[in-house]
Design an enzyme around this catalytic site. Structure first.
Site, PDB file in Angstrom:
ATOM      1  N   ASN A   2      11.737  -3.939   7.520  1.00 39.55           N
ATOM      2  CA  ASN A   2      11.807  -2.545   7.065  1.00 39.55           C
ATOM      3  C   ASN A   2      11.389  -2.456   5.601  1.00 39.55           C
ATOM      4  O   ASN A   2      11.192  -3.471   4.939  1.00 39.55           O
ATOM      5  CB  ASN A   2      13.239  -2.031   7.249  1.00 39.55           C
ATOM      6  N   PHE A   3      11.276  -1.238   5.106  1.00 42.36           N
ATOM      7  CA  PHE A   3      11.051  -0.939   3.681  1.00 42.36           C
ATOM      8  C   PHE A   3       9.773  -1.577   3.136  1.00 42.36           C
ATOM      9  O   PHE A   3       9.745  -2.010   1.990  1.00 42.36           O
ATOM     10  CB  PHE A   3      12.283  -1.332   2.844  1.00 42.36           C
ATOM     11  N   LEU A   4       8.755  -1.645   3.968  1.00 39.12           N
ATOM     12  CA  LEU A   4       7.447  -2.084   3.470  1.00 39.12           C
ATOM     13  C   LEU A   4       6.920  -0.980   2.556  1.00 39.12           C
ATOM     14  O   LEU A   4       6.767   0.171   2.983  1.00 39.12           O
ATOM     15  CB  LEU A   4       6.488  -2.291   4.657  1.00 39.12           C
ATOM     16  N   CYS A   5       6.671  -1.330   1.320  1.00 42.67           N
ATOM     17  CA  CYS A   5       6.251  -0.302   0.357  1.00 42.67           C
ATOM     18  C   CYS A   5       5.352  -0.905  -0.713  1.00 42.67           C
ATOM     19  O   CYS A   5       5.667  -1.947  -1.280  1.00 42.67           O
ATOM     20  CB  CYS A   5       7.488   0.323  -0.285  1.00 42.67           C
ATOM     21  N   VAL A   6       4.240  -0.241  -0.967  1.00 40.42           N
ATOM     22  CA  VAL A   6       3.343  -0.629  -2.058  1.00 40.42           C
ATOM     23  C   VAL A   6       3.245   0.568  -3.003  1.00 40.42           C
ATOM     24  O   VAL A   6       3.081   1.719  -2.554  1.00 40.42           O
ATOM     25  CB  VAL A   6       1.942  -1.017  -1.504  1.00 40.42           C
ATOM     26  N   SER A  22      -4.263   0.436  -0.797  1.00 37.83           N
ATOM     27  CA  SER A  22      -5.583   0.075  -0.237  1.00 37.83           C
ATOM     28  C   SER A  22      -6.176  -1.167  -0.884  1.00 37.83           C
ATOM     29  O   SER A  22      -7.389  -1.297  -0.982  1.00 37.83           O
ATOM     30  CB  SER A  22      -6.576   1.246  -0.360  1.00 37.83           C
ATOM     31  N   LYS A  23      -5.336  -2.047  -1.363  1.00 38.59           N
ATOM     32  CA  LYS A  23      -5.833  -3.293  -1.945  1.00 38.59           C
ATOM     33  C   LYS A  23      -5.399  -4.491  -1.107  1.00 38.59           C
ATOM     34  O   LYS A  23      -5.420  -5.623  -1.554  1.00 38.59           O
ATOM     35  CB  LYS A  23      -5.305  -3.442  -3.369  1.00 38.59           C
ATOM     36  N   ARG A  24      -4.928  -4.196   0.087  1.00 43.22           N
ATOM     37  CA  ARG A  24      -4.531  -5.231   1.045  1.00 43.22           C
ATOM     38  C   ARG A  24      -3.367  -6.076   0.554  1.00 43.22           C
ATOM     39  O   ARG A  24      -3.269  -7.268   0.843  1.00 43.22           O
ATOM     40  CB  ARG A  24      -5.746  -6.076   1.463  1.00 43.22           C
ATOM     41  N   LEU A  25      -2.487  -5.415  -0.178  1.00 50.23           N
ATOM     42  CA  LEU A  25      -1.242  -6.094  -0.544  1.00 50.23           C
ATOM     43  C   LEU A  25      -0.293  -6.143   0.651  1.00 50.23           C
ATOM     44  O   LEU A  25       0.435  -7.117   0.834  1.00 50.23           O
ATOM     45  CB  LEU A  25      -0.542  -5.350  -1.688  1.00 50.23           C
ATOM     46  N   THR A  62       9.791  -0.663  13.336  1.00 53.27           N
ATOM     47  CA  THR A  62       9.252   0.619  13.780  1.00 53.27           C
ATOM     48  C   THR A  62       8.284   1.107  12.719  1.00 53.27           C
ATOM     49  O   THR A  62       8.363   0.696  11.564  1.00 53.27           O
ATOM     50  CB  THR A  62      10.358   1.683  13.956  1.00 53.27           C
ATOM     51  N   LEU A 106      16.917   1.633  10.930  1.00 53.95           N
ATOM     52  CA  LEU A 106      17.166   2.588   9.839  1.00 53.95           C
ATOM     53  C   LEU A 106      15.877   3.010   9.136  1.00 53.95           C
ATOM     54  O   LEU A 106      14.942   2.234   9.064  1.00 53.95           O
ATOM     55  CB  LEU A 106      18.113   1.943   8.827  1.00 53.95           C
TER      56      LEU A 106
HETATM   57  S1  MYA Z   1       7.293   1.096   8.185  1.00 51.05           S
HETATM   58  C1  MYA Z   1       7.212   1.921   6.618  1.00 51.05           C
HETATM   59  C2  MYA Z   1       5.887   1.708   5.969  1.00 51.05           C
HETATM   60  N1  MYA Z   1       5.895   2.204   4.619  1.00 51.05           N
HETATM   61  C3  MYA Z   1       5.385   3.365   4.240  1.00 51.05           C
HETATM   62  O1  MYA Z   1       4.821   4.103   5.012  1.00 51.05           O
HETATM   63  C4  MYA Z   1       5.583   3.704   2.775  1.00 51.05           C
HETATM   64  C5  MYA Z   1       4.406   4.400   2.165  1.00 51.05           C
HETATM   65  N2  MYA Z   1       3.188   3.594   2.332  1.00 51.05           N
HETATM   66  C6  MYA Z   1       2.974   2.430   1.666  1.00 51.05           C
HETATM   67  O2  MYA Z   1       3.757   1.942   0.881  1.00 51.05           O
HETATM   68  C7  MYA Z   1       1.649   1.740   1.974  1.00 51.05           C
HETATM   69  O3  MYA Z   1       0.734   2.684   2.459  1.00 51.05           O
HETATM   70  C8  MYA Z   1       1.815   0.593   3.010  1.00 51.05           C
HETATM   71  C9  MYA Z   1       0.433   0.026   3.320  1.00 51.05           C
HETATM   72  C10 MYA Z   1       2.672  -0.506   2.391  1.00 51.05           C
HETATM   73  C11 MYA Z   1       2.415   1.081   4.301  1.00 51.05           C
HETATM   74  N3  MYA Z   1       3.177  -1.545   9.108  1.00 51.05           N
HETATM   75  O4  MYA Z   1      -2.189  -2.995   1.520  1.00 51.05           O
HETATM   76  P1  MYA Z   1      -3.126  -2.226   2.353  1.00 51.05           P
HETATM   77  C12 MYA Z   1      -1.662  -2.101   7.572  1.00 51.05           C
HETATM   78  C13 MYA Z   1       2.336  -2.596   9.230  1.00 51.05           C
HETATM   79  O5  MYA Z   1      -4.524  -2.139   1.839  1.00 51.05           O
HETATM   80  P2  MYA Z   1      -1.631   0.141   1.730  1.00 51.05           P
HETATM   81  C14 MYA Z   1       8.027  -0.423   7.819  1.00 51.05           C
HETATM   82  O6  MYA Z   1       8.545  -0.630   6.774  1.00 51.05           O
HETATM   83  C15 MYA Z   1      -2.927  -1.378   7.943  1.00 51.05           C
HETATM   84  O7  MYA Z   1      -3.014  -1.290   9.347  1.00 51.05           O
HETATM   85  N4  MYA Z   1       1.090  -2.593   8.762  1.00 51.05           N
HETATM   86  O8  MYA Z   1      -2.595  -0.743   2.652  1.00 51.05           O
HETATM   87  C16 MYA Z   1       7.928  -1.500   8.892  1.00 51.05           C
HETATM   88  C17 MYA Z   1      -3.963  -2.290   7.344  1.00 51.05           C
HETATM   89  O9  MYA Z   1      -4.144  -3.398   8.203  1.00 51.05           O
HETATM   90  P3  MYA Z   1      -5.531  -3.623   8.958  1.00 51.05           P
HETATM   91  C18 MYA Z   1       0.665  -1.497   8.135  1.00 51.05           C
HETATM   92  O10 MYA Z   1      -1.769   1.556   2.183  1.00 51.05           O
HETATM   93  C19 MYA Z   1       6.888  -2.492   8.475  1.00 51.05           C
HETATM   94  C20 MYA Z   1      -3.279  -2.860   6.122  1.00 51.05           C
HETATM   95  O11 MYA Z   1      -1.880  -2.568   6.264  1.00 51.05           O
HETATM   96  C21 MYA Z   1       1.474  -0.384   7.948  1.00 51.05           C
HETATM   97  O12 MYA Z   1      -1.833  -0.142   0.304  1.00 51.05           O
HETATM   98  C22 MYA Z   1       6.556  -3.487   9.550  1.00 51.05           C
HETATM   99  C23 MYA Z   1      -3.796  -2.229   4.860  1.00 51.05           C
HETATM  100  O13 MYA Z   1      -3.116  -2.850   3.804  1.00 51.05           O
HETATM  101  C24 MYA Z   1       2.779  -0.440   8.478  1.00 51.05           C
HETATM  102  N5  MYA Z   1       3.630   0.580   8.355  1.00 51.05           N
HETATM  103  O14 MYA Z   1      -0.169  -0.377   2.137  1.00 51.05           O
HETATM  104  C25 MYA Z   1       5.476  -4.448   9.091  1.00 51.05           C
HETATM  105  N6  MYA Z   1       0.781   0.542   7.281  1.00 51.05           N
HETATM  106  O15 MYA Z   1      -6.576  -3.595   7.939  1.00 51.05           O
HETATM  107  C26 MYA Z   1       5.057  -5.409  10.179  1.00 51.05           C
HETATM  108  C27 MYA Z   1      -0.436   0.039   7.067  1.00 51.05           C
HETATM  109  O16 MYA Z   1      -5.359  -4.952   9.620  1.00 51.05           O
HETATM  110  C28 MYA Z   1       6.082  -6.484  10.388  1.00 51.05           C
HETATM  111  N7  MYA Z   1      -0.508  -1.190   7.579  1.00 51.05           N
HETATM  112  O17 MYA Z   1      -5.641  -2.470   9.889  1.00 51.05           O
HETATM  113  C29 MYA Z   1       5.600  -7.556  11.330  1.00 51.05           C
HETATM  114  C30 MYA Z   1       6.679  -8.621  11.585  1.00 51.05           C
HETATM  115  C31 MYA Z   1       6.805  -9.572  10.419  1.00 51.05           C
HETATM  116  C32 MYA Z   1       7.959 -10.556  10.528  1.00 51.05           C
HETATM  117  C33 MYA Z   1       7.802 -11.552  11.666  1.00 51.05           C
HETATM  118  C34 MYA Z   1       8.952 -12.592  11.677  1.00 51.05           C
HETATM  119  C35 MYA Z   1       8.902 -13.449  12.877  1.00 51.05           C
END
Ligand code: MYA
Length: 508
Positions: free
Chosen positions: A256-260, A266-269, A292, A508
């Site tokens: 949860n709480f994935l946030c950049v 858009s820098k692929r962090l 989710t 959550l």
């Molecule tokens: S969901 C809540 C997500 N957070 C937000 O919406 C907050 C506001 N937005 C942001 O902070 C940024 O826009 C985020 C993307 C951080 C979302 N889940 O770095 P980028 C992919 C997974 O250039 P940014 C929650 O917290 C996107 O398809 N991937 O992009 C659950 C693209 O990939 P690709 C996502 O906009 C998280 C890539 O990121 C999501 O700067 C579960 C672009 O990266 C998303 N919600 O940052 C995560 N949104 O190019 C997965 C975008 O390949 C967990 N992307 O299409 C997986 C399990 C891991 C653990 C496993 C253990 C075994």
């Protein structure tokens, strides 16, 4: 009561109720605070997409007037390897046709296709757990900022040749200063609706609760700091949980709480954060994760929808979450959504510590009927469900013989109202777990709505999971939102997407 006045009896004035719901929802009043997570088998490849993926980003916090916001990037599905392979195997023009004859080749192709399909259909881990020693020991490298513009946080250039200007950190949520930094990052940069009217505002006590359940690992609270300022610019978390998918109860991480930070988008962090949290989770011998998201990633296990029930319609209208129906006055609207505390079911009271064993037994019994649900023990119930003011609200129904027969709960997740001169915060209650026993789900939800209204919440949101089906929600004067929330399981294949009514997990 005037003829056109809203009836207190649900369904007594369906046309009026429908008009109100249209007002509340089609006008864009659906705070679909759907943080997204996704669907049908789920292996997410954090760095680099699978060709067959569909990416459709939906709003997390969906709301109002200019509805149909599409945060949405939409990529049409293309054929991935799984789809292409059988086609290739069955292709009568392939080289083996000449050698074996069409019939033989077809038979072979069919046999291969059956084997392939059989493999695909076996539910379970996609990648079978690896030896712990095979897990990468050192953290993934972070991208660096542009070398040409020193100190620039917002330019598009991230290059491996520049000196490293980000570093990993582990966030100790029990440390007040760190908790404040995390709160500040999220409150300014986390999930918003497409019209940028509302943004989730998880409180510090909420974050402390959400991130420190029994057995939590600080190492899974992962941050990225900018060098040399030390400012927290990105975050992702995992917490341990035992979650059951059909008959398999698995140790998982709930991500949860994935946030950049907005200036570093858009820098692929994000993919690096996901890879690094995966590595850290794997190091603990955990190979599955539940999450989710509002975005569609490969692949959702279930796609759910939010419903919204006005509790303070005047404020919801003032902040642009709802609109006043054309045939309604404000007074009538307020009356329509008013709930009377005197009508609460007898025996309802706030849950306390001595109820933990009974509530655990009720929850274990009830959640057992869902295909995707947490496997809770008493320690989980103590942590997740004992009431915490401003965070989680839980109630039991006690029969006259003292037995605990029912349970319901909701949690508090406010949103910042962006650029509104009158209101700064929207107080939203979210439906959490419940167990019907002596009372119906409708009655429990009505009691929950009444408690939430009495506690000063403005809106009550519920996903269509468990028994929250549309008929019941309409009856209770909920309106459907336009946001979807996808549920995912990382590294677990599920044959067929689950219906929302098969989901018993609330993240959550
Ligand atoms: S969901 C809540 C997500 N957070 C937000 O919406 C907050 C506001 N937005 C942001 O902070 C940024 O826009 C985020 C993307 C951080 C979302 N889940 O770095 P980028 C992919 C997974 O250039 P940014 C929650 O917290 C996107 O398809 N991937 O992009 C659950 C693209 O990939 P690709 C996502 O906009 C998280 C890539 O990121 C999501 O700067 C579960 C672009 O990266 C998303 N919600 O940052 C995560 N949104 O190019 C997965 C975008 O390949 C967990 N992307 O299409 C997986 C399990 C891991 C653990 C496993 C253990 C075994």
């Amino acid at each position: 009561m005037a003829d056109d006045e809203p009836s207190e009896e649900a369904g007594a004035k369906p046309e009026l109720h429908d008009a109100l719901q249209r007002l509340v929802m089609t006008s864009g009043a659906s705070l679909a605070l759907a943080i997204g997570n996704t669907g049908v088998s789920s292996s997410y490849t954090p760095l680099g997409h699978d060709e067959g993926c569909v990416l459709r980003v939906a709003a997390s916090l969906t709301i109002a007037p200019r509805a149909r916001r599409s945060f949405a990037t939409s990529r049409e599905p293309s054929f991935g390897r799984a789809a292409a392979s059988p086609r290739f195997l069955g292709d009568p023009t392939c080289g083996s046709v000449q050698r074996r004859g069409v019939r033989g080749t077809r038979a072979l192709a069919c046999a291969r296709f059956r084997a392939l399909t059989a493999r695909q259909e076996a539910e379970g881990p996609i990648d079978v757990p690896t030896d712990l020693e095979a897990v990468r020991q050192e953290p993934y490298p972070l991208p660096a900022r542009c070398a040409r513009l020193p100190g620039c946080a917002s330019c598009a250039w991230l290059t491996p040749f520049a000196p490293r200007s980000f570093e990993w950190c582990t966030c100790d949520m029990s440390d007040e200063a760190t908790a404040e930094e995390v709160y500040a990052l999220l409150t300014n940069n986390y999930v918003e609706d497409d019209d940028a009217m509302f943004r989730f505002d998880y409180s510090k006590p909420f974050l402390a609760w959400a991130l420190q359940p029994p057995g939590f690992t600080q190492d899974w609270h992962l941050g990225v700091r900018a060098k040399p300022t030390g400012k927290l610019v990105a975050f992702i978390t995992g917490v341990p949980a035992r979650v059951r998918v059909r008959t398999s109860s698995l140790p998982m991480a709930e991500i949860n709480f994935l946030c950049v930070h907005k200036k570093l988008r858009s820098k692929r962090l994000a993919p690096v954060l996901i890879k690094e949290v995966t590595r850290r989770v794997n190091l603990h011998g955990v190979w599955q994760a539940a999450y989710t998201a509002g975005v569609v990633l490969p692949k959702p296990i279930a796609v759910c929808r939010y419903w919204h029930r006005s509790l303070n319609p005047k404020k919801l209208i003032e902040v642009g979450f709802s609109r006043l129906a054309s045939n309604m006055t404000m007074m009538r609207t307020i009356k329509f959504y008013k709930l009377d505390i005197k009508e609460m079911s007898p025996g309802v009271r706030v849950m306390s510590t001595q109820d933990v064993p009974a509530v655990t037994a009720l929850l274990r019994g009830y959640l057992g009927r869902y295909a995707y649900a947490p496997d809770l023990d008493e320690a989980d119930v103590v942590h997740w469900l004992l009431p915490r003011e401003g965070v989680v609200y839980s109630y039991v129904v006690q029969a006259s013989n003292g037995a605990i027969t029912d349970f319901f709960s909701f949690y508090s997740l406010p949103s910042t109202v962006i650029n509104n001169p009158q209101h700064k915060v929207l107080r939203a209650a979210y439906c959490y777990y419940y167990v019907p026993g002596s009372l119906s789900v409708s009655t429990l939800l009505k009691d929950a709505l009444t408690c939430a209204q009495a506690a000063g919440f403005d809106v009550f949101n519920a996903l269509d999971v468990m028994e929250n089906h549309s008929e019941r929600m309409r009856e209770l004067r909920f309106g459907i939102g336009d946001g979807h929330l996808q549920f995912y399981v990382y590294n677990w294949r599920v044959n067929q997407a689950l219906q929302p009514s098969e989901v018993g997990l609330v993240l959550l």
